[in-house]
Design a protein around this motif. Structure first.
Motif, mmCIF file in Angstrom:
data_model
loop_
_atom_site.group_PDB
_atom_site.id
_atom_site.type_symbol
_atom_site.label_atom_id
_atom_site.label_comp_id
_atom_site.label_asym_id
_atom_site.label_seq_id
_atom_site.Cartn_x
_atom_site.Cartn_y
_atom_site.Cartn_z
ATOM 1 N N GLY A 138 32.482 8.710 -14.212
ATOM 2 C CA GLY A 138 31.194 8.646 -13.525
ATOM 3 C C GLY A 138 30.663 7.245 -13.317
ATOM 4 N N ASP A 139 31.427 6.239 -13.712
ATOM 5 C CA ASP A 139 31.005 4.844 -13.562
ATOM 6 C C ASP A 139 31.370 4.353 -12.156
ATOM 7 O OD1 ASP A 139 29.879 2.454 -14.310
ATOM 8 O OD2 ASP A 139 31.640 1.743 -15.408
ATOM 9 N N ASP A 140 30.784 5.003 -11.149
ATOM 10 C CA ASP A 140 31.106 4.710 -9.755
ATOM 11 C C ASP A 140 30.531 3.357 -9.343
ATOM 12 O OD1 ASP A 140 32.103 7.249 -9.943
ATOM 13 O OD2 ASP A 140 30.633 8.152 -8.607
ATOM 14 N N ILE A 141 31.095 2.802 -8.274
ATOM 15 C CA ILE A 141 30.633 1.531 -7.734
ATOM 16 C C ILE A 141 30.751 1.576 -6.218
ATOM 17 C CG2 ILE A 141 32.925 0.522 -8.060
ATOM 18 C CD1 ILE A 141 31.621 -2.203 -8.377
ATOM 19 N N THR A 142 29.766 1.031 -5.527
ATOM 20 C CA THR A 142 29.849 0.877 -4.077
ATOM 21 C C THR A 142 30.187 -0.579 -3.801
ATOM 22 O OG1 THR A 142 28.276 2.657 -3.665
ATOM 23 C CG2 THR A 142 28.628 1.078 -1.872
ATOM 24 N N ILE A 143 31.293 -0.777 -3.094
ATOM 25 C CA ILE A 143 31.736 -2.127 -2.766
ATOM 26 C C ILE A 143 31.536 -2.374 -1.271
ATOM 27 C CG2 ILE A 143 33.388 -2.227 -4.675
ATOM 28 C CD1 ILE A 143 35.633 -1.755 -2.576
ATOM 29 N N ASP A 144 31.422 -3.636 -0.911
ATOM 30 C CA ASP A 144 31.350 -4.041 0.493
ATOM 31 C C ASP A 144 32.734 -4.507 0.907
ATOM 32 O OD1 ASP A 144 28.592 -3.563 0.844
ATOM 33 O OD2 ASP A 144 28.156 -5.416 -0.231
ATOM 34 N N VAL A 145 33.329 -3.813 1.859
ATOM 35 C CA VAL A 145 34.680 -4.117 2.314
ATOM 36 C C VAL A 145 34.592 -4.910 3.613
ATOM 37 C CG1 VAL A 145 36.887 -3.135 3.043
ATOM 38 C CG2 VAL A 145 35.519 -1.965 1.279
ATOM 39 N N PRO A 146 34.984 -6.186 3.596
ATOM 40 C CA PRO A 146 34.985 -6.977 4.823
ATOM 41 C C PRO A 146 35.994 -6.419 5.830
ATOM 42 C CG PRO A 146 35.102 -8.395 2.907
ATOM 43 C CD PRO A 146 35.331 -6.987 2.430
ATOM 44 N N ILE A 147 35.589 -6.370 7.079
ATOM 45 C CA ILE A 147 36.467 -5.917 8.156
ATOM 46 C C ILE A 147 37.054 -7.161 8.808
ATOM 47 C CG2 ILE A 147 36.650 -4.629 10.314
ATOM 48 C CD1 ILE A 147 34.115 -3.056 9.332
ATOM 49 N N LEU A 148 38.362 -7.329 8.653
ATOM 50 C CA LEU A 148 39.064 -8.490 9.187
ATOM 51 C C LEU A 148 39.649 -8.166 10.558
ATOM 52 C CD1 LEU A 148 40.913 -9.608 5.918
ATOM 53 C CD2 LEU A 148 38.594 -10.173 6.686
ATOM 54 N N ALA A 149 40.289 -9.131 11.171
ATOM 55 C CA ALA A 149 40.902 -8.945 12.480
ATOM 56 C C ALA A 149 41.912 -7.807 12.447
ATOM 57 C CB ALA A 149 41.597 -10.236 12.920
ATOM 58 N N ALA A 150 42.152 -7.197 13.581
ATOM 59 C CA ALA A 150 43.078 -6.060 13.667
ATOM 60 C C ALA A 150 44.502 -6.439 13.245
ATOM 61 C CB ALA A 150 43.086 -5.502 15.085
ATOM 62 N N ASP A 151 44.865 -7.694 13.376
ATOM 63 C CA ASP A 151 46.200 -8.128 13.004
ATOM 64 C C ASP A 151 46.235 -8.865 11.662
ATOM 65 O OD1 ASP A 151 44.887 -10.422 13.800
ATOM 66 O OD2 ASP A 151 46.512 -11.148 15.088
#
Length: 157
Positions: A138-151
């Motif tokens: 139950g020790d959940d975490i919300t992370i911020d995932v950077p969106i990088l270039a498609a390649d």
């Protein structure tokens, strides 16, 4: 003068993107560190994406990642990629990822990852995607995932 300011602004944005991708995020109790989270930008024709990151178990017990959630996809699945004897890649769902005390789990291209299926809208380079990682304890975490270039092949060092 405007051109110079544009290049400075672009440099600051790129530096921030690199920092975000390499930033550490921890659970409230500090037992788990998430690093190097990233995904690739998608277009309107691509309704799925993979998310990669590193999990370090710094706590005193085994960790069990049992799921992930985001508002941007209909389905989120823990996945692994395996190659058969002919070299053909096959992906399959896994119920959990377990990390022993002191273990580092790497979710990376060609291996373990979080698969997003039926994206509600394309993932745009330069934005971040909130992703809630769910653990058995139950020790959940919300992370911020950077969106990088498609390649992109991962965040820059």
């Amino acid at each position: 003068m405007k051109t110079g300011l544009m290049w400075v602004t672009a440099g600051i944005i790129l530096a921030f993107m690199g920092f975000s991708a390499n930033a550490q995020q921890t659970t409230a109790d500090g037992d788990l560190v998430v690093e190097r989270a990233w995904t690739q930008a998608t277009d309107a024709d691509n309704s799925s994406a993979a998310i990669y990151f590193t999990l370090r178990n710094t706590g005193q017990a085994t960790i069990d990642l049992i799921g992930a959630r985001t508002q941007r996809a209909s389905i989120e699945v823990l996945h692994k990629t395996e190659f058969d004897t002919t070299g053909t890649a096959r992906m399959s769902a896994v119920p959990e990822l377990r990390g022993a005390l002191g273990e580092t789990l790497k979710l990376e291209p060609g291996g373990m990852h979080v698969m997003l299926i039926d994206l509600e809208m394309p993932l745009v380079e330069g934005e971040t995607l909130p992703l809630r990682l769910e653990f058995y304890d139950g020790d959940d975490i919300t992370i911020d995932v950077p969106i990088l270039a498609a390649d992109a092949s991962g965040p820059q060092e």
